[in-house]
Design an enzyme around this catalytic site. Structure first.
Site, PDB file in Angstrom:
ATOM      1  N   LYS A  55     137.820 111.085  68.130  1.00 58.18           N
ATOM      2  CA  LYS A  55     138.307 110.084  67.166  1.00 58.18           C
ATOM      3  C   LYS A  55     139.798 109.860  67.358  1.00 58.18           C
ATOM      4  O   LYS A  55     140.277 108.731  67.374  1.00 58.18           O
ATOM      5  CB  LYS A  55     137.998 110.532  65.731  1.00 58.18           C
ATOM      6  CG  LYS A  55     136.528 110.368  65.372  1.00 58.18           C
ATOM      7  CD  LYS A  55     136.140 111.080  64.089  1.00 58.18           C
ATOM      8  CE  LYS A  55     134.624 111.020  63.906  1.00 58.18           C
ATOM      9  NZ  LYS A  55     134.109 111.864  62.845  1.00 58.18           N
ATOM     10  N   GLN A  99     136.333 115.498  58.122  1.00 52.79           N
ATOM     11  CA  GLN A  99     135.180 115.773  58.980  1.00 52.79           C
ATOM     12  C   GLN A  99     134.177 116.684  58.256  1.00 52.79           C
ATOM     13  O   GLN A  99     134.544 117.735  57.736  1.00 52.79           O
ATOM     14  CB  GLN A  99     135.668 116.437  60.285  1.00 52.79           C
ATOM     15  CG  GLN A  99     134.587 116.698  61.297  1.00 52.79           C
ATOM     16  CD  GLN A  99     133.946 115.423  61.853  1.00 52.79           C
ATOM     17  OE1 GLN A  99     134.639 114.468  62.193  1.00 52.79           O
ATOM     18  NE2 GLN A  99     132.628 115.403  61.925  1.00 52.79           N
ATOM     19  N   ASP A 122     135.311 106.359  56.086  1.00 49.19           N
ATOM     20  CA  ASP A 122     133.957 106.849  56.351  1.00 49.19           C
ATOM     21  C   ASP A 122     132.948 106.155  55.425  1.00 49.19           C
ATOM     22  O   ASP A 122     131.742 106.244  55.638  1.00 49.19           O
ATOM     23  CB  ASP A 122     133.915 108.375  56.082  1.00 49.19           C
ATOM     24  CG  ASP A 122     133.386 109.142  57.278  1.00 49.19           C
ATOM     25  OD1 ASP A 122     133.053 108.501  58.289  1.00 49.19           O
ATOM     26  OD2 ASP A 122     133.314 110.386  57.200  1.00 49.19           O
TER      27      ASP A 122
END
Ligand code: NAP
Length: 295
Positions: A55, A99, A122
């Protein structure tokens, strides 16, 4: 037999990243704005470390500002939420991703809920889910957004089509279903308690499988001419002791029926990071009240 279109998420994601690179360049030159993404990793799960590294690399490659925070596994929930709060208030950061999975002693819902919904790249914050459900502008979960983009690439107008989504997770199934509904498809959601999924599949013009079971969808379940989107990533023992990735759909058999189908790997997978970058650009533009680029 006509060959199906093999929907290459890999190629689509490449094009999307190129468009994002141009959009970022434009934001920098016209507005002095560099979109910034912060990724937070707690602990040292090897798979999560790989994701976070990719990422970060992809963010920098697009010309954006990238920050990584690596915290030890014993980090307290309070300390993690404190960091999220700092990032919420950092004007150089437009998107925040924590994460998953987090260590067991941390309540992931509490952490996600601490993210400013306008920076929730997200798309997992309850406010983001609510905005999606109400068709309001917000940040949409990355993999579902990727699925929709791939479907619309082969069928731009899905209004009135019958769609079946197998899986109802907050991460994939539910948001995919919401996105398809917002595009005026007639949507059915199937899950582990659904009866006769096979019959539902046979009626679906668009079939999205997000189950997590290798070759769950059999070829003869697929309606002739359907679009098949395989979200599943299942690691199976392959040759030479190396894991092989397998989707939720029996690709070979389903290809004989489908109009278009995504492979695994190279289908939905590559879209996730590309859509994360896209969300970061969208979040930066909205925070600065700028028109969204055509991405
Ligand atoms: P998940 O949270 O485990 O959800 C799986 C869903 O499948 C659940 O809704 C479950 O139903 C349903 N299900 C399980 N067994 C079933 C059965 N026998 N018949 C019908 N439905 C069944 O998984 P997820 O996070 O949504 O992920 C799904 C798959 O997508 C996984 O393979 C994952 O690795 C992959 N994935 C890929 C990407 C990517 O490409 N970048 C991103 C995310 C996930 P219940 O709700 O009733 O339990």
């Amino acid at each position: 037999m006509t060959e199906p279109i093999i929907i290459s998420g890999k190629e689509f994601a490449k094009g999307l990243r190129a468009r994002l690179t141009d959009a970022v360049e434009q934001l920098k030159s016209a507005h002095g704005l560099t979109p910034g993404l912060a990724v937070v990793l707690v602990g040292n799960d090897p798979a999560s470390e790989v994701y976070v590294r990719s990422k970060g690399k992809a963010t920098l490659k697009t010309g954006m500002h990238s920050v990584e925070h690596k915290l030890p596994a014993e980090t307290s929930q309070q300390k993690l939420i404190g960091l999220v709060d700092d990032l919420n208030n950092d004007p150089a950061i437009h998107g925040i991703l924590v994460q998953m999975p987090l260590p067991d002693h941390i309540d992931s819902t509490a952490v996600i809920s601490a993210i400013d919904p306008d920076k929730d790249v997200d798309g997992l914050h309850p406010i983001s889910a609510g905005r999606l459900a109400q068709g309001l502008p917000g940040l949409v979960p990355c993999t579902p957004q990727g699925c929709l983009m791939l479907i619309k690439d082969v069928l731009p107008d899905i209004s009135g089509k019958r769609a079946l989504v197998i899986g109802r997770s907050i991460l994939v199934g539910k948001p995919v279903a919401q996105l398809l509904l917002n595009e005026n498809a007639t949507v059915t959601i199937a899950h582990s308690r659904t009866r006769d999924i096979e019959a539902l599949c046979r009626e679906a013009d668009i079939l999205v499988a997000a189950v997590g079971r290798p070759k769950y969808v059999k070829g003869d379940w697929v309606k002739k001419g359907a679009i098949v989107i395989d979200v599943g990533i299942n690691r199976q023992p392959g040759e030479g002791g190396k894991d092989k990735l397998m989707g939720d759909v029996d690709f070979e058999a389903a290809s004989a029926q489908a109009y278009a189908i995504t492979p695994v790997p190279g289908g939905v997978g590559p879209m996730t990071i590309a859509c994360l970058l896209r969300n970061t650009v969208i979040a930066a533009c909205r925070q600065h009240e700028l028109a969204l680029p055509d991405i």
